[in-house]
Enzyme design. Sequence first.
Site, mmCIF file in Angstrom:
data_model
loop_
_atom_site.group_PDB
_atom_site.id
_atom_site.type_symbol
_atom_site.label_atom_id
_atom_site.label_comp_id
_atom_site.label_asym_id
_atom_site.label_seq_id
_atom_site.Cartn_x
_atom_site.Cartn_y
_atom_site.Cartn_z
ATOM 1 N N ASN A 1 5.573 5.907 1.384
ATOM 2 C CA ASN A 1 5.478 4.787 0.444
ATOM 3 C C ASN A 1 4.187 4.947 -0.373
ATOM 4 O OD1 ASN A 1 5.004 1.337 0.143
ATOM 5 N ND2 ASN A 1 6.787 2.397 -0.611
ATOM 6 N N HIS B 1 1.209 5.385 -2.954
ATOM 7 C CA HIS B 1 0.690 4.695 -4.137
ATOM 8 C C HIS B 1 -0.499 5.497 -4.658
ATOM 9 C CE1 HIS B 1 -2.347 3.360 -1.330
ATOM 10 N NE2 HIS B 1 -1.441 2.726 -0.600
ATOM 11 N N HIS C 1 -2.979 7.020 -2.202
ATOM 12 C CA HIS C 1 -2.595 8.279 -1.535
ATOM 13 C C HIS C 1 -2.723 9.467 -2.498
ATOM 14 C CE1 HIS C 1 0.039 5.325 0.779
ATOM 15 N NE2 HIS C 1 -0.591 5.934 1.750
ATOM 16 N N LEU D 1 -5.449 -1.009 -2.795
ATOM 17 C CA LEU D 1 -4.041 -0.606 -2.773
ATOM 18 C C LEU D 1 -3.612 -0.353 -1.323
ATOM 19 C CD1 LEU D 1 -3.508 1.744 -5.845
ATOM 20 C CD2 LEU D 1 -3.511 -0.757 -5.704
#
EC number: 6.3.2.1
Length: 283
Positions: A32, A34, A37, A186
């Site tokens: 997942n 964002h 990462h 985030l």
Amino acid sequence: MNTLHTIAQVRAAVSRARQEGKRIGMVPTMGNLHAGHIALVEKALQRTDYVVVSIFVNPMQFGPGEDLDSYPRTLAEDQKRLLEVGAHLVFAPSASEMYPEGMDGHTRVSVPVVSEGLCGASRPGHFEGVATVVSKLLNIVGPDVAVFGQKDYQQLAVIRKMAQDLCLPVKIMGHPTIRAEDGLALSSRNGYLNAEQRAVAPLLQRTLQQIAAQVTSGRTDYAQIINEASQQLSAAGMRPDYLDLRDASNLSQVNDQTRDLVVLAAAYLGTTRLIDNLEFSRS
Ligand code: PAF
């Protein structure tokens, strides 16, 4: 960019890259992905020649009643982003590949002291699950450099200590937290927030900034500062899990001599648990 699902395939691919003289980088993730990462992958790409990103929602680090089942799994989108940024290999194992005999009798890596308190207190067994899976991933891939986000400050401290104590031949690097424009760190879990909660969420980082400003301006009544900050979070509808000032170097308790500090927090907004931290120094 290949996506491989077995340990044997990944070992073979990494060994080919090594034979070509490449330095290996790794970014362990739970997917997942964002921008936070992607920044880790970019850092690994700057420092090494062949970057492996693992995507594995590790059941061992989730406690009973936590979000293991609902944790977002978005492999196709993740692969697209990783291809765009220039990662070389995705390792996306199944739980049975990582824990073929289940987790009950599995060897566990436990990192005392630094795992205790903060998230370790609220999530018993969490850091044992993290340290176990990260040591497995590092042993599978054998990177020269592995990059982790500083949003998970205690996790990074646990992983550094584990790598040092177990003499793992890898350089562990942290990367500063990537934030939305309004300051919210985030996180894959931000996706659980509804619009109203999302509007409140940046208060967590603002509160940490206020605490840091008070301590740098000379206040030493730490308990009172934390108490006021907790009340501010509660008044806005958050449920603080912990809010604490620690020595940035080893997460020990602060005293008036501590110069490099970190203020760390976890708070619930509805059922979503957000974490954040802020490092700062005082003279
Ligand atoms: O930070 C995470 O995403 C996870 O805790 C990690 C380090 C990938 C281990 O599962």
